[in-house]
Write an enzyme that holds these catalytic residues in place. Structure first.
Site, PDB file in Angstrom:
ATOM      1  NE  ARG A 121     -11.044 -23.842 -33.678  1.00  0.00           N
ATOM      2  CZ  ARG A 121     -11.895 -22.975 -33.130  1.00  0.00           C
ATOM      3  NH1 ARG A 121     -13.113 -23.363 -32.784  1.00  0.00           N
ATOM      4  NH2 ARG A 121     -11.541 -21.725 -32.956  1.00  0.00           N
ATOM      5  CG  MET A 146      -2.828 -17.075 -37.134  1.00  0.00           C
ATOM      6  SD  MET A 146      -4.394 -17.187 -36.225  1.00  0.00           S
ATOM      7  CE  MET A 146      -3.775 -17.287 -34.551  1.00  0.00           C
ATOM      8  CG  ASP A 152      -1.294 -20.643 -35.618  1.00  0.00           C
ATOM      9  OD1 ASP A 152      -0.746 -20.299 -34.550  1.00  0.00           O
ATOM     10  OD2 ASP A 152      -2.517 -20.873 -35.699  1.00  0.00           O
ATOM     11  CG  ASP A 176      -0.626 -21.550 -30.273  1.00  0.00           C
ATOM     12  OD1 ASP A 176      -0.395 -22.476 -29.474  1.00  0.00           O
ATOM     13  OD2 ASP A 176      -1.606 -20.779 -30.160  1.00  0.00           O
ATOM     14  CD  GLU A 197      -5.743 -24.350 -24.346  1.00  0.00           C
ATOM     15  OE1 GLU A 197      -5.207 -23.852 -25.358  1.00  0.00           O
ATOM     16  OE2 GLU A 197      -6.939 -24.681 -24.300  1.00  0.00           O
TER      17      GLU A 197
END
Length: 356
Positions: A302, A297, A207, A205, A270
């Site tokens: 979102r 993070m 972030d 990811d 997922e």
């Protein structure tokens, strides 16, 4: 009387010449030493006398130090050395890292500071050894440029210290349809292999930044979950089967599970599907310890069109049955654009996303 005087003078002159010749033979440098004494000329310049001394010094080096000349002549024509494999663990790791995000930092500033050792497209090879793995780092992406610059700023130096032969691939979902993280990671796998013979794939990811560079971005005997202790979870694993954030798989491991599912639209599910695939193929998860696997993070709201999908959790019950037909073998997408930046390869793709 006159004849005796001339004979005496001739004998004296001959004796003088013989004596002078003997002195020269005894000290062959005497005459040059006499000539090379600095003396002022009309303009106060000592140039001529010192040039003579330079000639003398060169002559002495050539005649009195033949060993040096011989060694120079016999130097090998090529000084290129054969590189050996990089040692494990890498010698320049720092261990725990302090990570603070500078939100005033620009991408151009990151390029200037980080890109010098990199090749086009965010590629790097260690200059003094051969990396044991070729690693493609895949980042699923859309509208997260603020996070990307931080990731690049911190991760490139870490990856270099880890002595990886790596490339960074940002897989950008085109359009405003529903986001699909796992499908984008499948695309990254396929597109990275078109550019280099990678044998290891790290999926990250955008972030998440590691807080310890001993958490090596490479592959292991079992699929690897790297992000085991995120700050948003109080540096704890949220649940035993969690496989989110950052993970790595060898090429053969990825193909053994048929890649990742393409059918998880929106947020959630997922990662658990991927975990199930690994278990159903008889493999287990490896992890670093909770100190080495710490992550920070970049806080954010979102993403738009990436809301939680209430249909995703139910799909997990069907993973064992669906994984053979939903994955890398059923992947469909269209490449819209490939841009090779100094820091990364940015690939924009249409993955046929449904409207929100």
């Amino acid at each position: 009387m006159m004849r005796k005087l001339l004979t005496f003078l001739a004998a004296f002159l001959l004796l003088s010449l013989v004596s002078f010749a003997g002195v020269l033979l005894y000290s062959k440098d005497s005459f040059l030493t006499f000539l090379t004494r600095p003396y002022p000329v009309a303009n106060g310049n000592y140039t001529f006398s010192w040039r003579i001394k330079e000639v003398q010094q060169l002559s002495v080096k050539e005649t009195k130090d033949p060993k040096v000349n011989q060694e120079t002549i016999h130097m090998p024509a090529s000084t290129n050395k054969t590189l050996g494999p990089c040692i494990d663990p890498p010698p320049n790791l720092l261990g725990p890292l302090r990570v603070e995000f500078n939100f005033k930092l620009t991408l151009e500033e990151v390029r200037k500071e980080i890109s010098r050792p990199l090749q086009e497209g965010g590629r790097y090879k260690p200059p003094d050894c051969i990396a044991t793995q070729k690693v493609a780092i895949i980042i699923p992406f859309r509208n997260r440029h603020e996070h990307l610059k931080h990731w690049l700023y911190f991760l490139h130096p870490i990856l270099m210290r880890q002595q990886l032969d790596y490339g960074v691939y940002v897989i950008n979902q085109d359009g405003e349809g529903v986001f699909n993280r796992a499908k984008l990671m499948n695309v990254g796998y396929v597109e990275a292999l078109k550019q280099y013979d990678y044998d290891c794939f790290v999926f990250s990811d955008v972030d998440l930044v590691p807080l310890d560079d001993r958490n090596i971005y490479k592959c292991f005997d079992n699929p690897r979950h790297l992000a085991v202790a995120m700050d948003k979870f109080n540096f704890r694993l949220p649940y035993k089967t969690y496989f989110g954030g950052v993970s790595s798989l060898f090429k053969n491991q990825f193909l053994k599970i048929n890649g990742f599912p393409n059918t998880y639209w929106g947020w959630g599910g997922e990662d658990d599907d991927i975990y199930n695939r690994i278990v159903f193929r008889g493999m287990s998860i490896s992890r670093p310890d909770s100190e080495t696997g710490r992550y920070k993070m970049i806080k954010h709201n979102r993403d738009l069109h990436n809301e939680a999908n209430p249909k995703n959790p139910d799909k997990l019950r069907h993973t064992q049955r669906s994984m053979d037909k939903d994955g890398i073998n059923s992947l469909k997408y269209t490449v819209k654009e490939i841009v090779k930046d100094a820091l990364y390869t940015f690939i924009t793709v249409d993955i046929q996303a449904p409207a929100n």
